[in-house]
Structures are given as C-alpha cells and as structure tokens.
Design a protein around this motif. Structure first.
Motif, short mmCIF file in Angstrom:
data_model
loop_
_atom_site.label_atom_id
_atom_site.label_comp_id
_atom_site.label_asym_id
_atom_site.label_seq_id
_atom_site.Cartn_x
_atom_site.Cartn_y
_atom_site.Cartn_z
N ALA A 1 -19.58 -2.28 -12.50
CA ALA A 1 -19.86 -2.75 -11.14
C ALA A 1 -18.76 -2.39 -10.15
N VAL A 2 -17.58 -2.05 -10.65
CA VAL A 2 -16.45 -1.72 -9.79
C VAL A 2 -16.39 -0.22 -9.50
N ARG A 3 -17.24 0.55 -10.16
CA ARG A 3 -17.21 2.00 -9.98
C ARG A 3 -17.80 2.45 -8.65
N TYR A 4 -18.50 1.55 -7.98
CA TYR A 4 -19.20 1.93 -6.75
C TYR A 4 -18.45 1.42 -5.52
N THR A 5 -18.49 2.21 -4.48
CA THR A 5 -17.88 1.82 -3.21
C THR A 5 -18.90 2.00 -2.09
N TRP A 6 -18.74 1.24 -1.02
CA TRP A 6 -19.68 1.29 0.10
C TRP A 6 -19.35 2.45 1.01
N LYS A 7 -20.34 3.31 1.23
CA LYS A 7 -20.19 4.45 2.13
C LYS A 7 -20.97 4.16 3.39
N SER A 8 -20.27 3.79 4.43
CA SER A 8 -20.91 3.43 5.70
C SER A 8 -21.32 4.66 6.48
N GLU A 9 -22.30 4.49 7.37
CA GLU A 9 -22.70 5.58 8.26
C GLU A 9 -21.63 5.86 9.32
N CYS A 10 -20.75 4.90 9.57
CA CYS A 10 -19.65 5.09 10.51
C CYS A 10 -18.33 5.00 9.76
N ASP A 11 -17.37 5.78 10.18
CA ASP A 11 -16.07 5.81 9.51
C ASP A 11 -15.40 4.44 9.58
N MET A 12 -14.66 4.12 8.50
CA MET A 12 -13.90 2.88 8.46
C MET A 12 -12.47 3.18 8.04
N ILE A 13 -11.55 2.35 8.54
CA ILE A 13 -10.13 2.48 8.24
C ILE A 13 -9.81 1.67 6.99
N ASN A 14 -8.96 2.20 6.13
CA ASN A 14 -8.56 1.46 4.94
C ASN A 14 -7.81 0.19 5.31
N VAL A 15 -8.01 -0.84 4.53
CA VAL A 15 -7.41 -2.13 4.81
C VAL A 15 -5.89 -2.06 4.67
N ASP A 16 -5.21 -2.58 5.68
CA ASP A 16 -3.75 -2.69 5.70
C ASP A 16 -3.44 -4.16 5.98
N SER A 17 -2.95 -4.88 4.98
CA SER A 17 -2.76 -6.32 5.13
C SER A 17 -1.76 -6.66 6.22
N GLN A 18 -0.70 -5.87 6.36
CA GLN A 18 0.29 -6.16 7.39
C GLN A 18 -0.30 -5.97 8.78
N ARG A 19 -1.07 -4.91 8.94
CA ARG A 19 -1.69 -4.69 10.24
C ARG A 19 -2.73 -5.77 10.54
N TRP A 20 -3.45 -6.22 9.51
CA TRP A 20 -4.43 -7.28 9.71
C TRP A 20 -3.73 -8.54 10.22
N CYS A 21 -2.58 -8.87 9.66
CA CYS A 21 -1.83 -10.03 10.12
C CYS A 21 -1.40 -9.85 11.57
N GLN A 22 -1.01 -8.63 11.94
CA GLN A 22 -0.62 -8.38 13.33
C GLN A 22 -1.80 -8.61 14.27
N VAL A 23 -2.98 -8.19 13.83
CA VAL A 23 -4.18 -8.35 14.66
C VAL A 23 -4.58 -9.82 14.79
N LEU A 24 -4.36 -10.59 13.74
CA LEU A 24 -4.71 -12.01 13.79
C LEU A 24 -3.83 -12.77 14.79
N ARG A 25 -2.58 -12.33 14.97
CA ARG A 25 -1.68 -12.89 15.99
C ARG A 25 -1.53 -14.41 15.89
N GLY A 26 -1.46 -14.92 14.67
CA GLY A 26 -1.24 -16.35 14.52
C GLY A 26 -2.47 -17.20 14.78
N ARG A 27 -3.62 -16.58 14.93
CA ARG A 27 -4.86 -17.36 15.12
C ARG A 27 -5.37 -17.83 13.76
#
Length: 359
Positions: A104-130
């Motif tokens: 079940a882990v061999r498959y990944t989601w291929k979206s019709e639109c490009d997506m950026i790989n997850v970056d946990s540090q950047r995600w925290c920056q975007v959350l801005r303490g919310r």
C-alpha cells in the motif's frame, strides 16, 4: 464510526437519475440556507481577499485533489511516530515475512497540478504561530497524527482521541495543535448528555466555546455520516459555521470531505482504476451510499461561509488497500494513502498565505 442502515434516510432504492435530481435539489436548498453568510467573496484568514482570488484558489485545490495513484517505490515515505494502531500494517507485514516496501505504500498521488514537496520548517513559517483546531470524527483524528508526524521529530503523549490535549508542533513562534472529537460538529457548550459523559455512538465534545474560538484561528472540520435527513444535515452545518463565524469572524475554516469505507478491505492489494459509479455506491453499507451527496451539500455551505472545501475523500475513495483492516475498513495505516493528505494540505497552507507563484 459504524452506522446501521435506515431506509428512511438512504436512497439505495432510487435510480441514478433520481439520486442526481435529489442532489441538485439539496444543493439548491443548501445554497438558500447558507445565504445568511455575507462575505466579499474572499477567504477570511488568508491572502485571498477578493472573489476572483478565492475562485482561482478553490479551482487549484480541486486540481490538487484530481489525479491518479501511480506506483513509485522511490517516493518519500513519511515516518510514523504516533499512535501504534496506525502502524499495525507494518508490523503485520514484517511478521508475515515481508522485506520490501509494503504494497500500500508503493503508490503515490499524481495530481493534475504540480505540487511542492513538504518542508516542515517552511510549513511552520507559513503557520506563523496560528494554532490549529481539528474537529470531527475518528478519521479526523488521523489528521492529528499526520500533522504530528510531519511537524515533529518524534512521538507525543496522547491518551486517545477523547483525552488528547494541545501539542506544540512548531517553535518560534509557537504553534499548537488540538483535536476535539465531535462527530456531527454540534454547537453544544457543555457535555450534558449521558450524565456528563459522551455517548458511545456519537461523540459531541464542545468546541465552540468563545475561549476556544479565540484561541484557534485555524479550524479544520469534518462531519461524520450519521442517520439523518439531508435537511437536518444542512441545518446542522449552517448552525455550526454560523457559531464559528460569530466567535471568530476572521477564522480560517477548512473542511475535509468525508470518504467511504471499503467492505472486504483485507482482500484489496492495489488502488482502484476509477471511482465507483452510482450503481456501486448504492450498494455500500453504513450510510456510505449517501456520502457523495452530503459532500456536495457541505461544499456549498462551507464556501458560502468563506471556508475552503478540500476533497481529500476523492483520493482515498480509490484506495480499498492500506486500511487498518479486520473490523476497520474506514481508517488507514500510516504510512500509506494518507501521506497524500499531508502533501495537499501543505499546498493549501502555502497558497492561503501567499507562498505560491500564482498568488
């Protein structure tokens, strides 16, 4: 949550044409009921401050949730540190002698639109303490697990979905995460049923207290399918969003669509090539035959209230494999199909905070 069939509120006896007509009528009824929400067309709590921007962004969200599952054994697999229940597939696989990547882990989601790989540090920056408040059913609790797995480096102490307190998921500025189980998103202010304790079938922990609404500017919702009429569903969800907007008019509201379960999931070994058609949906047990219509109703109400509807069910409805299994063909093991949820939510938060080139 296991639900019994109730002929009064299911439509398996109707034809596809009749079910389509019912859905159209209920969407119109939901639109009328949600007309009380008055926004300038933007999305509160985000940079999408015009109707045009909001429309473009919602189309992009739909594009991220449209695509196909592809086999890719080299894609990044998110480690799981939290509740051991969701790691049961890995344990069973290793016990059976499996040495390669679990199927079940061999498959990944291929979206019709490009997506950026997850970056946990950047995600925290975007959350801005919310701070984040997750409210919904047991499947929604898995979002709690995904955020912790993505934003933290190790396990946290959490005594199950009914006794889960705040977790710090980001430092500097601090961002906290909290999950409250309320299967139907009811707006009760205190647990006054069943002698102050939640009932076993439908859990309704209060989450719309003014103190909670002020403390959590980001609210991620999901409503479990229960045995009720479409009219009751509409009335309840409108009341919920009305209460949230009253408590925090600028709250960022995200709503996760509800997915179907997959009977006989232990026998599944790969994704479905296409979504189930209506003749197949009508055969599903536990009220799952009505979920597609309820999701369409929810989208109408959520967007009218200035929220963002994210159709994550569109992905996992194609994944009969990867479930916990046994008596649980609704929730998934982690890692697995839910890794894609984290990836899409990351895009959503980036976009809402103005970190995508198109906005």
């Amino acid at each position: 949550m296991t639900l019994l069939q109730n002929p009064k509120y299911t439509t398996a006896h109707l034809s596809t044409e009749e079910r389509d007509a019912l859905q159209t009528a209920m969407i119109a009824k939901a639109r009328a009921a949600a007309s009380e929400f008055h926004f300038n067309g933007g999305i509160p709590g985000s940079v999408m401050n015009t109707a045009a921007k909001a429309k473009r962004f919602r189309s992009l969200v739909d594009c991220w949730t449209t695509g196909t599952w592809v086999e890719d054994t080299n894609h990044y697999t998110m480690p799981h540190f939290q509740d051991p229940l969701y790691g049961s597939c890995d344990r069973r696989y290793k016990k059976s002698g499996g040495t390669s990547i679990r199927p079940a882990v061999r498959y990944t989601w291929k979206s019709e639109c490009d997506m950026i790989n997850v970056d946990s540090q950047r995600w925290c920056q975007v959350l801005r303490g919310r701070h984040l408040l997750l409210v919904g059913d047991l499947v929604q609790y898995q979002l709690h697990e995904l955020f912790l797995d993505t934003l933290r480096d190790g396990p946290t102490v959490c005594f199950g979905e009914l006794n889960c307190k705040d977790h710090t998921v980001c430092e500097g500025p601090e961002t906290r995460l909290r999950y409250l189980r309320n299967d139907i998103l009811s707006v009760i202010r205190k647990m006054d049923q069943n002698h102050g304790h939640p009932k076993a079938n439908v859990i309704e922990w209060p989450f719309t207290l003014p103190s909670i609404m002020r403390a959590y500017p980001v609210v991620i919702l999901n409503r479990a399918p229960v045995i009720e009429s479409d009219e009751a569903f509409i009335k309840g969800l409108v009341e919920t969003l009305r209460t949230i907007r009253k408590g925090n008019p600028k709250a960022l509201i995200l709503y996760r669509s509800t997915g179907i379960g997959h009977p006989f999931c232990d026998d599944a070994t790969e994704p479905l090539a296409a979504a189930l058609d209506d003749s197949q949906l009508r055969k599903l047990p536990h009220g799952w035959s009505e979920i597609e219509r309820r999701n369409a109703i929810a989208r109408e109400i959520v967007e009218a209230a200035g929220g963002v509807y994210i159709d994550l069910a569109k992905l996992t409805n194609l994944r009969p494999d990867g479930h916990i299994g046994g008596q649980d063909c609704l929730r998934y093991c982690i890692p697995g199909p839910l890794d894609s949820w984290a990836q899409i939510l990351y895009q959503v938060f980036l976009g809402l905070d103005g970190h995508l080139d198109d906005f």
